[in-house]
Write an enzyme that holds these catalytic residues in place. Structure first.
Site, PDB file in Angstrom:
ATOM      1  N   GLY A 274       0.764  -1.244  -0.066  1.00  0.00           N
ATOM      2  CA  GLY A 274       0.100  -0.010  -0.088  1.00  0.00           C
ATOM      3  C   GLY A 274       0.797   1.409   0.008  1.00  0.00           C
ATOM      4  O   GLY A 274       0.377   2.127  -0.649  1.00  0.00           O
ATOM      5  N   ASP A 275       1.853   1.376   0.908  1.00  0.00           N
ATOM      6  CA  ASP A 275       2.767   2.422   0.787  1.00  0.00           C
ATOM      7  C   ASP A 275       3.243   2.461  -0.624  1.00  0.00           C
ATOM      8  O   ASP A 275       3.513   3.695  -1.100  1.00  0.00           O
ATOM      9  CB  ASP A 275       4.061   2.169   1.780  1.00  0.00           C
ATOM     10  CG  ASP A 275       3.587   1.912   3.143  1.00  0.00           C
ATOM     11  OD1 ASP A 275       2.351   2.263   3.621  1.00  0.00           O
ATOM     12  OD2 ASP A 275       4.249   1.140   3.932  1.00  0.00           O
ATOM     13  N   SER A 276       3.748   1.437  -1.275  1.00  0.00           N
ATOM     14  CA  SER A 276       4.403   1.605  -2.608  1.00  0.00           C
ATOM     15  C   SER A 276       3.427   2.341  -3.654  1.00  0.00           C
ATOM     16  O   SER A 276       3.622   2.860  -4.382  1.00  0.00           O
ATOM     17  CB  SER A 276       4.853   0.262  -3.048  1.00  0.00           C
ATOM     18  OG  SER A 276       5.829  -0.157  -2.009  1.00  0.00           O
TER      19      SER A 276
END
Length: 321
Positions: A274-276
């Protein structure tokens, strides 16, 4: 498994370290081969965004670290990836660390937040940071920060609204919504948010909390229309759903975008996916790309990272904006 039992850890779990687990960090370094990877949700996003951008040193990340070896490791890793790191230093507290323990491809995370809990608004008020804030094109923040320095979050959000700069925000975790104490802070910040990111669990959680139900399409519509300070920008809501379609609500319309499919045998690590995604989105958004291209960029970044080991950046980015 003796090592897991020693520190009362369970496979597949993610916990904050208690006193009995604090010795784990020195022991894993002393007894095992360790890979050091810069982490933290927003720092992951910053590094991925910079990896995808053509020019280095266009992304600045700030947070709080100690004055120790781990802080130096973070600085060197960010420098290598081209991210400008302007940390607030709390010399009395060790840099936060997360022990990632792997047993037959199953991961257990044990985190000591350390200095990450001690960020102060005074850092944003220094001449150096004020210069960076003034020159910033957009701001990205993750909900975890609301447990640390909500006044710092509001300072940046208000600046963004006043200067008509984009303010992007990731909801981050259900507990930030479920716990009233933290959600009051989130609710105070949301009117300043131009783009909201959440996964399906976080989206359902805020829908339930706000009395909108758990139909994600409805939640996205309601959240997009919720109170907003900067009326020059409409709010866009982005809900990722793992391998299922990403839902995007903007300007009164719901669209769905299919992620890049990946065979299960090629998945190395879903941590930071998700961060990516947010990193890829931010990179394209900062280039002024259309929303569909921003989503495509986010899907590409997540696709590449989950084939790596713990948000290790691939050597080459083949995405074309």
């Amino acid at each position: 498994m003796d090592f897991f039992n020693k520190y009362d850890l369970k496979l597949g779990n993610a916990i904050l370290a208690e006193d009995k687990q604090l010795p784990i960090y020195e022991e894993v370094v002393a007894k095992y081969t360790v890979d050091y990877i810069p982490g933290g949700a927003a720092q992951n996003t910053a590094r991925v965004a910079q990896w995808m951008l053509p020019e280095k040193q266009t992304v600045l990340y700030t947070g709080c670290v100690g004055s120790d070896k781990n802080a130096q490791i973070l600085r060197e890793a960010n420098e290598k990836s081209g991210v400008i790191a302007d940390y607030f230093v709390d010399a009395a507290t060790p840099t936060g660390a997360c022990a990632v323990l792997i047993n037959n491809n199953e991961r257990t995370l044990c985190t000591a937040l350390g200095a990450a809990n001690n960020f102060k608004i005074t850092h944003l008020q220094t001449p150096e940071m004020q210069k960076s804030i003034e020159s910033a094109q957009l701001f990205y923040m993750v909900g975890y920060f609301m447990t640390v320095s909500p006044e710092s979050a509001m300072l940046l959000a208000q600046h963004a609204a006043e200067q008509n700069k984009a303010f992007l925000y990731g909801l981050a975790a259900p507990f930030l919504i479920e716990v009233d104490f933290f959600f009051e802070r989130v609710k105070a910040l949301l009117p300043y948010v131009d783009i909201v990111f959440a996964n399906e669990s976080e989206a359902a959680c805020i829908g339930k909390k706000m009395g909108w139900g758990e139909d994600l399409a409805v939640v996205a519509e309601k959240l997009a229309a919720w109170e907003k300070v900067n009326q020059k920008r409409s709010r866009t809501v982005v809900f990722t759903q793992g391998a299922n379609n990403t839902l995007v609500y903007t300007n009164g319309k719901l669209d769905q975008y299919s992620p890049i499919t990946l065979p299960k045998e090629k998945i190395v690590d879903l941590n930071a996916a998700g961060d990516s995604f947010c990193g890829g989105f931010v990179a394209a958004y900062s280039q002024g790309k259309e929303l569909s291209k921003c989503i495509e960029s986010g899907h590409y970044a997540a696709h590449e990272i989950i084939q790596q080991n713990g948000c290790t950046l691939p050597a080459v980015c083949n995405f074309t904006f």
